[in-house]
Enzyme design. Sequence first.
Site, PDB file in Angstrom:
ATOM      1  N   GLY A   1      -7.634   1.138   0.431  1.00 51.92           N
ATOM      2  CA  GLY A   1      -6.897   0.552  -0.735  1.00 51.92           C
ATOM      3  C   GLY A   1      -7.336   0.865  -2.088  1.00 51.92           C
ATOM      4  O   GLY A   1      -7.076   2.080  -2.470  1.00 51.92           O
ATOM      5  N   GLY A   2      -8.095   0.277  -2.569  1.00 48.04           N
ATOM      6  CA  GLY A   2      -8.629   0.695  -3.824  1.00 48.04           C
ATOM      7  C   GLY A   2      -9.351   1.916  -4.265  1.00 48.04           C
ATOM      8  O   GLY A   2      -9.099   2.726  -5.297  1.00 48.04           O
TER       9      GLY A   2
ATOM     10  N   ASN B   1      -3.359   3.377   0.769  1.00 50.85           N
ATOM     11  CA  ASN B   1      -2.425   2.469   0.347  1.00 50.85           C
ATOM     12  C   ASN B   1      -2.623   2.169  -1.232  1.00 50.85           C
ATOM     13  O   ASN B   1      -3.701   1.609  -1.720  1.00 50.85           O
ATOM     14  CB  ASN B   1      -2.582   1.199   1.014  1.00 50.85           C
ATOM     15  CG  ASN B   1      -1.293   0.186   0.648  1.00 50.85           C
ATOM     16  OD1 ASN B   1      -0.376   0.501   0.074  1.00 50.85           O
ATOM     17  ND2 ASN B   1      -1.915  -1.224   0.997  1.00 50.85           N
ATOM     18  N   TRP B   2      -1.838   2.766  -2.255  1.00 49.66           N
ATOM     19  CA  TRP B   2      -1.827   2.494  -3.586  1.00 49.66           C
ATOM     20  C   TRP B   2      -1.475   0.978  -3.793  1.00 49.66           C
ATOM     21  O   TRP B   2      -1.659   0.826  -5.162  1.00 49.66           O
ATOM     22  CB  TRP B   2      -1.039   3.476  -4.234  1.00 49.66           C
ATOM     23  CG  TRP B   2      -1.701   4.963  -4.094  1.00 49.66           C
ATOM     24  CD1 TRP B   2      -2.538   5.529  -3.211  1.00 49.66           C
ATOM     25  CD2 TRP B   2      -1.183   6.256  -4.871  1.00 49.66           C
ATOM     26  NE1 TRP B   2      -2.838   6.760  -3.493  1.00 49.66           N
ATOM     27  CE2 TRP B   2      -1.900   7.218  -4.237  1.00 49.66           C
ATOM     28  CE3 TRP B   2       0.061   6.587  -5.823  1.00 49.66           C
ATOM     29  CZ2 TRP B   2      -1.613   8.383  -4.943  1.00 49.66           C
ATOM     30  CZ3 TRP B   2       0.049   7.607  -6.203  1.00 49.66           C
ATOM     31  CH2 TRP B   2      -0.907   8.728  -5.972  1.00 49.66           C
TER      32      TRP B   2
ATOM     33  N   SER C   1     -12.087  -2.876   1.852  1.00 47.46           N
ATOM     34  CA  SER C   1     -13.216  -2.216   0.986  1.00 47.46           C
ATOM     35  C   SER C   1     -13.999  -1.042   1.454  1.00 47.46           C
ATOM     36  O   SER C   1     -15.121  -1.025   1.399  1.00 47.46           O
ATOM     37  CB  SER C   1     -14.399  -3.521   0.623  1.00 47.46           C
ATOM     38  OG  SER C   1     -13.368  -4.736   0.265  1.00 47.46           O
TER      39      SER C   1
ATOM     40  N   HIS D   1       1.203  -5.544   6.619  1.00 45.44           N
ATOM     41  CA  HIS D   1      -0.073  -6.098   5.653  1.00 45.44           C
ATOM     42  C   HIS D   1      -0.326  -7.389   5.064  1.00 45.44           C
ATOM     43  O   HIS D   1       0.680  -7.966   5.136  1.00 45.44           O
ATOM     44  CB  HIS D   1       0.233  -5.065   4.328  1.00 45.44           C
ATOM     45  CG  HIS D   1      -1.243  -4.773   3.635  1.00 45.44           C
ATOM     46  ND1 HIS D   1      -1.809  -5.712   2.831  1.00 45.44           N
ATOM     47  CD2 HIS D   1      -2.017  -3.798   3.563  1.00 45.44           C
ATOM     48  CE1 HIS D   1      -2.819  -5.320   2.216  1.00 45.44           C
ATOM     49  NE2 HIS D   1      -3.234  -3.931   2.664  1.00 45.44           N
TER      50      HIS D   1
END
Length: 252
Positions: free
Chosen positions: A234-235, A9-10, A213, A94
């Site tokens: 995510g990141g 997920n950008w 995370s 989300h």
Amino acid sequence: MRTPFVAGNWKMNKSVEEARLLVSEMGRGLKVIDGVEKVICPPFTSLVAVSALLQGTEIGLGAQNMHWEEKGAFTGEISPSMVVEFCKYVILGHSERRTYFGEINETVNKKVHAALKVGLIPIVCIGETLGEYESGKTADVVGSQAREGLSGVSHENAGKIVIAYEPVWAIGTGRASSGENAESVHRDVIRPALKEMFGEKIAQSIRILYGGSVTASNAAEFFSQADIDGALVGGASLKTDEFVKIAQAAAR
């Protein structure tokens, strides 16, 4: 056996040109990983460009959100039929949508039905806040989100859905849940709720991801758990080496 599933997920990152570059880089590593369903979810502005790059590969494309209506006076929104032109998947519910844009279980449920109607695979996000976690409300909150978010879904369609358990207190904070703690929520809260709604066989077929995370260094801890079927990343999905290594960890 549930096929492992890893989605990136950008969020609100990357211009179209930056997206092209990132997909070109990570695509080489992802293409050679077998036995894992791999999905990239860039911003809406990059869907067309990324779709073209993924043609002929086994890497799937997903959107980060959509409206439940087919069309109409909804300025700034994207309909299911617009999403399905380019995507096979869509992230729904989300925690950032819930926190910043007022999404509730009822609207998530409308989106789930709308996505299934056009043939999209919903990645439905559920998870508790830090306050709810610390006050022992995880089971109540997560169970309710699962039941209400999937309310009215047919048994036939239920098996197509992917669930992503993302404790809000772990998203983007660097404070990931432990594999054991996440497994307990998957095994003792989410899977039983799915069984209650759809029966044992379908409940066991639905993939439940962990998100919050997730990195290359901790992915194996989550994927070693019996009821964790992959990750919504995510990141780390914005870094080629990290995301490829996470997908590799899911394959083992």
